[in-house]
Design an enzyme around this catalytic site. Structure first.
Site, PDB file in Angstrom:
ATOM      1  N   GLY A 197       0.814  -1.219   0.000  1.00 29.80           N
ATOM      2  CA  GLY A 197       0.000   0.000   0.000  1.00 29.80           C
ATOM      3  C   GLY A 197       0.838   1.255   0.000  1.00 29.80           C
ATOM      4  O   GLY A 197       0.496   2.240   0.643  1.00 29.80           O
ATOM      5  N   ARG A 209      23.486  10.252  -8.164  1.00 27.12           N
ATOM      6  CA  ARG A 209      23.748   9.697  -6.842  1.00 27.12           C
ATOM      7  C   ARG A 209      24.923   8.738  -6.795  1.00 27.12           C
ATOM      8  O   ARG A 209      25.706   8.750  -5.844  1.00 27.12           O
ATOM      9  CB  ARG A 209      22.491   8.983  -6.341  1.00 27.12           C
ATOM     10  CG  ARG A 209      21.434   9.988  -6.012  1.00 27.12           C
ATOM     11  CD  ARG A 209      20.192   9.334  -5.470  1.00 27.12           C
ATOM     12  NE  ARG A 209      19.274  10.391  -5.023  1.00 27.12           N
ATOM     13  CZ  ARG A 209      18.023  10.170  -4.676  1.00 27.12           C
ATOM     14  NH1 ARG A 209      17.526   8.958  -4.701  1.00 27.12           N
ATOM     15  NH2 ARG A 209      17.273  11.164  -4.269  1.00 27.12           N
ATOM     16  N   GLU A 218       8.803   0.224  -6.779  1.00 26.95           N
ATOM     17  CA  GLU A 218      10.209  -0.122  -6.584  1.00 26.95           C
ATOM     18  C   GLU A 218      10.465  -1.604  -6.826  1.00 26.95           C
ATOM     19  O   GLU A 218      11.581  -2.003  -7.152  1.00 26.95           O
ATOM     20  CB  GLU A 218      10.674   0.270  -5.171  1.00 26.95           C
ATOM     21  CG  GLU A 218      12.177   0.073  -4.975  1.00 26.95           C
ATOM     22  CD  GLU A 218      12.697   0.578  -3.638  1.00 26.95           C
ATOM     23  OE1 GLU A 218      11.963   1.321  -2.954  1.00 26.95           O
ATOM     24  OE2 GLU A 218      13.838   0.241  -3.283  1.00 26.95           O
ATOM     25  N   ARG A 273      19.222   5.340 -10.296  1.00 22.49           N
ATOM     26  CA  ARG A 273      18.001   6.135 -10.333  1.00 22.49           C
ATOM     27  C   ARG A 273      18.314   7.594 -10.041  1.00 22.49           C
ATOM     28  O   ARG A 273      19.106   7.893  -9.146  1.00 22.49           O
ATOM     29  CB  ARG A 273      17.008   5.623  -9.288  1.00 22.49           C
ATOM     30  CG  ARG A 273      15.750   6.438  -9.199  1.00 22.49           C
ATOM     31  CD  ARG A 273      14.744   5.806  -8.267  1.00 22.49           C
ATOM     32  NE  ARG A 273      15.159   5.850  -6.866  1.00 22.49           N
ATOM     33  CZ  ARG A 273      15.074   6.920  -6.093  1.00 22.49           C
ATOM     34  NH1 ARG A 273      14.619   8.066  -6.561  1.00 22.49           N
ATOM     35  NH2 ARG A 273      15.445   6.877  -4.814  1.00 22.49           N
ATOM     36  N   LEU A 312       9.298   8.522  -7.057  1.00 22.34           N
ATOM     37  CA  LEU A 312       7.905   8.826  -6.744  1.00 22.34           C
ATOM     38  C   LEU A 312       7.096   8.818  -8.034  1.00 22.34           C
ATOM     39  O   LEU A 312       5.974   8.327  -8.089  1.00 22.34           O
ATOM     40  CB  LEU A 312       7.798  10.177  -6.040  1.00 22.34           C
ATOM     41  CG  LEU A 312       8.520  10.256  -4.697  1.00 22.34           C
ATOM     42  CD1 LEU A 312       8.285  11.598  -4.038  1.00 22.34           C
ATOM     43  CD2 LEU A 312       8.058   9.146  -3.771  1.00 22.34           C
TER      44      LEU A 312
END
Lengths: 668, 289, 273
Positions: free
Chosen positions: A11, A298, A404, A414, A420
């Site tokens: 969820g 990153r 994910e 990523r 998101l």
């Protein structure tokens, strides 16, 4: 035919957006989650959500550039049609979330404010304070609650997904799940099962992930035959707050809002950081990456921080590697308006106000680019064909994966604020295909023989009973987990070496053996967290093996996967001609590496308990792969050479070829 | 969920051998007697209550060395955004993740006391059933009533001031601290009767929830959505809910909610705004009838 | 505390009208009960200005004559009874927790309940002690209050230190309950909504409370200052005046002024109106 019934496992953003869209389309949804859905791990996402917007568009940005940044940042290891589709949907998704009431930060005129994130030069990221994930999740949670009240959704919170139920044709017909309160088992017949269970950070012990991110659901799907893609690509976030129980994320938005990363030029300078003069500070990211500065992708920021602490010995502290992330030069009010949430976390857990004192941070395992292998249908425009049952379907028909836990969007690395988007996009997008797929099936789940479910349920019950009944060796599952985490963190994060990886694989097998012999300390049948944890620990080993073997076999550097033994250095020569020659060689090497390694790793469970690895070609038909040159010495020249070659080859072929279907490559 | 991890950092020599004493109020299942159990774990710097509980779960032994079932508790994000790990720590409701041991020991040096929340039925040990809390969100229709999830362009323009007003309210993580500390919010724990079906029981329980005080969190969410340009289209329905049994009138203005809220949400401001809205609404309804 | 999961008809009625009842409860604390408290205490404080000024105020109230009783019942007793009944229901439904959460707001919440109960008990006692309603209960055991001899009868009734202390506690409870209730009412009705406005409103209620407490304590001091003999004399004179004005006795003359100190006024104070 009756409206289908769908089970959604998880969820978070992906699970909730899928549920919302399915319920809207009249589907009855059973939504299962280990925790109340409002407490899902998506709440931890901080910085924002990417999409081209009115402002960046006028600065030359476009969906295509967002798409390009995403595949370039991901080192081209993702099939391009789904990524293109996602970038195209970006503006619509932000608009939707805006309509759902997400309190995005605003400009004085009342438009959504945007900030810059890593891997792009545009201010593409919409944000709600520094708790964007939480805000997005709540908006979806509210909509799903609305559908729940209307009777279209049934939530099963504190339920654990144990196994997909497969019929004799290998199609997924539902799921077996367990109530974590009463420990009762129940079968959920369904026309489709969507896994949206998130990442698997707990395989690394401590990470920025929440305690539910065990990866157990995807591991169980994998153990029932679902293929797993690009497992070795694990994102290590450059900035996290080290902690005994968890490594808490310090969002990239801190740098997006102007935060600077530095270390004192004197190793372990004992002075108060505020008193260290500018000249004695090393802003290493800004020095090495003048274009992107603190906002390099990153994987690069992580390696630089890791390097400066370990190789160069410039860690701020002696016993504990860390660097400064400095916000103290920014106005307090601005910080509170845009970053309050993350500053509060630092303040609460470290007891220091980051508005006054530079934060001490270090990289931490953060996100799994890899996940369940999923399919897609390419559309005529090069995107993903909406409504196709192939979209997001795993290698098990009727079993889908979004968010994910799929491997689809982020390739080898990523970009910040893209997860998101991919979660909400994949959840929303998959719904119509899921419905189409379930309607194409001859029988509905309701018509399926109950024998199928009874047998599957009994299997899970027996497994559970066996676990409870184990007479243990005295070994403790928590101890085994700690050792697994430490091992994985040591060998399969920032820097990877083959000898370590292969030794670690054996160690993981040994740990798994110990796990098989360990016993649970609670044998009761009421809210037994001990047995649930032990079970999920057992499901971490297949994932750990996928990660290790994938990393071991991939002899190259790509995105988050870095092997020093296979790193290609920048140009060394100073003489122009020699430099040109080196650049040519560099490009040759890049081309051959691309031919050899621009392939997704696909793992399937082998009969012997070891993953069987195959490689799948990547659809790069829209944007041809090019060298990823952030901050490399001689980048300009290499880029020039590469461009010349591209132009030459385009002239030869007369345009880029268009790939079509992409069956899984045979086991190599 | 629990996934204990021993810290990699080792304790400095000065703390060697030091133990943290913990007293936990345990309960094996609903309807059973609760009992105190003592535990001891080695001290480490920078521990929080979660890491203490992780060590207790891993050890599964009481302070006197007796093997016991691991203590059960709720947690997830460990950074105070998911709202899972609410419990009574040294008698006060707070999040176990952000409750740092060093500070707790300053508060009360002898031992740390852990109890489950007292306003919700205990499931086991420190785990409670907070369904009533989520039911509160349903009661006040805490959502924006959009037509559908298709593309209809952007949402309404919102000024920065409105956003800054709304955002804090929107950070409510449904932890339940405000309810636990509220002297007006009392426990509702219906017990299933013999012969009662699961559905009948669930319905009866829901009825009981719906007559009980809805709580500060839900009042605040109602105000959040009543301030939203689209959300306010069903403002009357929310006010109807807020003025029915167990509504805003139950508030006694003790203002504990705002004092214990881990996110410092201006709950009393929401309550007062709800009071104002209810006043206007009730008067309007009186004349519009 | 466990809330019943089944609903009786009465509970259902209360549930349906809970908002209305609670709002009326809140309102009744201000109007008329709080208003009456303020008038009552300020009237009492006039005793600081001397027995005669006090008697003047009392006479003013009693000029209502036959209307006084229905007015008292409708505007004072019934509202107090309603406020108290609902108040006790509210108190019974709450779980004070000031031990665990010793915050200012919570202490005030708890005090609000405590003072409400004390004030109610005090009002009942006060009626027995001084009001005509209490006459049958108190019989001859206690002195009452004669509105025509306000200061003197009051001074006698309030003669002991214990009585003064009792009244101080009861009166201060009522004042706290009213002043804090005023602040709370402002939140309930939405008059002050921001924390800053609540702080400002808090000062207003502090001032209101301080003024009323001063008035209440002042009247206790005022009563102690009353010279009973002189007061009686004054009250006797006023009584004669009143009688004359009402035609019960002939118009004034020099003789009458002399007889004004006749023994009738030294009889033990009468009770009732």
């Amino acid at each position: 035919m009756a409206q289908p019934r769908v089970v959604v496992v998880g969820g978070g953003l992906a699970g909730l957006s899928a549920t919302m869209r399915l319920a809207e389309l009249g589907v009855t949804v059973d939504l299962l989650s280990l925790v109340p859905v409002k407490r899902s791990h998506s709440v931890c996402a901080q910085g924002g959500i990417n999409s081209v917007n009115a402002l960046t568009r006028q600065q030359g940005d476009s969906e295509w550039k967002h798409f390009d940044d995403t595949v370039y940042g991901g080192d081209f290891l993702q099939h391009q049609p789904p990524v293109k589709e996602m970038a195209d949907w970006g503006p619509r998704i932000i608009d939707l979330m805006d309509r759902l009431g997400v309190p995005f930060n605003r400009t004085p005129e009342g438009f959504r404010d945007q900030r810059r994130f890593g891997g792009t030069l545009y201010k593409r990221t919409a944000f709600a304070g520094a708790t964007t994930g939480q805000q997005l999740l709540y908006a979806l949670d509210e909509q799903v609650r609305r559908h729940e009240v209307a009777g279209r959704v049934t939530k099963w919170e504190f339920w654990d997904f144990l196994a997909p139920v497969l019929d004799d044709t290998g199609r997924c017909r539902g799921a077996i799940c367990q109530d974590l309160v009463s420990m009762q088992f129940r079968s959920f017949p369904a026309d489709a099962v969507i896994l949206a269970s998130g990442g698997c950070g707990l395989v690394y012990g401590r990470s920025t992930m929440s305690m539910v991110c065990t990866g157990s659901a995807i591991s169980r799907a994998y153990q029932h035959g679902a293929a797993y893609g690009n497992g070795e690509f694990i994102q290590v976030h450059p900035t996290a707050i080290p902690g005994a129980d968890k490594l808490r994320l310090m969002s990239e938005s801190a740098r997006g809002e102007g935060g600077r990363v530095w270390v004192p030029r004197t190793p372990q300078d004992p002075r108060d950081p505020r008193t260290i003069p500018e000249a004695e500070r090393c802003y290493f990211l800004e020095e090495r990456y003048p274009k992107y500065k603190n906002l390099v992708p990153r994987d690069i920021a992580t390696r630089e921080i890791f390097d400066i602490c370990t190789t160069e010995g410039l860690s701020v502290e002696k016993d504990r590697p860390c660097v400064y992330l400095d916000l103290t030069h920014l106005p307090r009010q601005e910080l509170d308006r845009k970053l309050h949430g993350i500053l509060e976390i630092y303040e609460k857990f470290q007891g220091v106000d980051p508005r006054d004192v530079p934060m001490k941070i270090f990289p931490a395992v953060h996100y799994s680019m890899g996940g369940l292998w999923v399919d897609y249908q390419r559309s005529a425009t090069g995107g993903m064909e909406e409504g196709s049952p192939r979209n997001h379907q795993t290698s098990i028909p009727g079993l889908y994966a979004v968010g994910e836990c799929d491997y689809q969007y982020h390739g080898a690395n990523r970009l910040g604020a893209n997860s998101l988007l991919s979660c909400i996009f994949s959840g929303l997008f998959c719904a119509s295909g899921v419905i189409a797929g379930s309607q194409s099936s001859k029988r509905t789940a309701a018509e399926e023989s109950s024998r199928l479910f009874d047998a599957a349920l009994r299997r899970e019950q027996d497994r559970h009973e066996a676990l409870l009944g184990r007479r243990g060796s005295g070994d403790n599952p928590y101890q085994i987990h700690q050792e697994l985490g430490a091992l994985m963190t040591r060998v399969a994060t920032v820097v990877r070496r083959n000898e370590q990886l292969s030794a670690a694989y054996d160690e993981v097998c040994a740990l798994e053996d110990r796990w098989r012999r360990c016993a649970v300390s609670d044998t009761g049948n009421w809210t037994n967290q001990n047995v649930v944890f032990t079970k999920s620990l057992g499901d971490m080993f297949p994932l750990a093996k996928i990660i290790l073997i994938g990393a071991l076999q991939r002899d190259e550097c790509r995105g988050a996967h870095f092997k020093p033994a296979f790193a290609v250095p920048g140009l060394q020569a100073t003489d122009e001609a020699a430099r040109r020659r080196e650049a040519e060689e560099w490009c040759d090497r890049f081309a051959s590496n691309t031919a050899r390694w621009l392939k997704s790793t696909v793992a399937r469970p082998g009969a012997d308990g070891h993953p069987q690895i195959a490689y799948e070609d990547v659809d790069t038909s829209l944007i041809p792969p090019r060298p990823r040159l952030y901050g490399l010495v001689g980048a300009d020249l290499i880029e020039e050479v590469w461009r010349e070659r591209q132009q030459a080859s385009e002239a030869r072929v007369g345009g880029t070829g268009v790939g079509s279907g992409r069956p899984l490559a045979a086991t190599s | 969920m629990i996934a204990p991890n021993h810290a990699a950092d080792s304790a400095p020599a000065a703390d060697e051998g030091r133990e943290i004493r913990v007293r936990i109020l345990r309960q094996d299942a609903p309807g059973q007697e609760s009992y105190w159990e003592r535990h001891a774990v080695p001290y480490e710097p920078n521990m929080n209550v979660i890491s203490v509980l992780q060590r207790i779960a891993a050890g599964a032994r009481s302070a006197d060395g007796r093997p016991v079932a691991p203590v059960t508790w709720d947690c997830n994000c460990l950074e105070e955004v998911c709202g899972s790990c609410t419990m009574l720590i040294n008698g006060r409701t707070r999040m176990a993740c952000s409750a740092l041991v060093d500070r707790l020991l300053e508060e009360q040096p002898e031992e740390i006391e852990l109890r489950p929340m007292s306003k919700f039925p205990v499931v086991r040990d420190l785990v409670v059933d907070r369904r009533r809390l989520f039911r509160g969100l349903e009661r006040v229709k805490a959502w924006v009533p959009v037509d559908d999830s298709y593309d209809h362009g952007p949402g309404p323009r919102i000024s920065p001031e409105e956003q800054e007003d709304a955002y804090p309210l929107s950070t409510c993580m449904s932890c339940g601290c405000c309810l636990e500390a509220c002297p007006q919010y009392t426990k509702i724990e219906p017990v299933r009767r013999e012969g009662e079906t699961g559905e009948a029981f669930a319905e009866r329980r829901q009825g009981a929830f719906d007559r009980g005080f809805v709580g500060a969190h839900a009042v605040s969410q109602a105000m959040l959505f009543n301030a939203h340009p689209t959300g306010k289209m069903i403002a009357d329905e929310r006010l109807e809910a807020l003025t029915s049994a167990g509504g805003i009138q139950m508030c006694g203005n003790a203002q504990n909610c705002v004092a214990v809220c881990p996110k410092a949400i201006p709950l009393t401001r929401s309550i007062a705004r709800a009071g104002r809205a209810a006043t206007v609404w009730a008067i309007k309804r009186l004349f519009d009838r | 505390m466990n809330v019943s999961t089944d609903e009786s008809a009465a509970a259902s009625f209360l549930g349906r009208n809970q908002f209305l009842i609670y709002r009326l409860f809140s309102l009744s604390g201000l109007v008329p009960v709080g208003g009456f408290l303020a008038v009552h205490l300020l009237t009492n404080a006039s005793i600081l200005g001397g027995a005669e000024s006090f008697q003047g105020r009392v006479d003013l109230i009693h000029s209502l004559g036959a209307l006084l009783v229905p007015v008292e019942i409708a505007l004072i007793f019934l509202p107090i009874l309603f406020h108290a009944t609902v108040g006790f229901m509210i108190i019974a439904g709450g779980l004070p927790n000031v031990g665990s959460y010793p915050y200012a707001g919570n202490i005030r919440y708890t005090l609000q309940r405590a003072t409400g109960m004390i004030a109610f008990a005090f009002i009942v006692w006060h009626l027995i002690h001084l009001h005509w309603l209490g006459a049958p209960v108190r019989g001859n055991a206690l002195p009452g209050f004669d509105p025509h001899h306000a200061s003197s009868t009051l001074a006698v009734a309030m003669g002991s230190m214990v009585m003064n202390l009792l009244y101080a506690i009861g009166m201060l409870s009522a004042v706290y309950h009213f002043a804090n209730g005023l602040w709370s009412l402002g939140i309930t009705w939405g008059l002050w909504t921001s924390p800053a406005a609540m702080r400002r409103a808090n000062w207003v209620s502090v001032v209101v409370g301080a003024v009323l407490a001063a008035a209440g304590l002042g009247s206790l001091i005022g009563v102690r200052r009353v010279d009973v003999e002189a007061a009686r004399a004054m009250e006797g004179r006023r009584e004669e005046m009143r009688r004359m004005l009402e035609g019960e006795v002939p118009l004034p003359s020099a003789r009458m002024m002399e007889t004004a100190v006749e023994p009738r006024a030294v009889e033990s104070p009468r009770t009732g109106t």
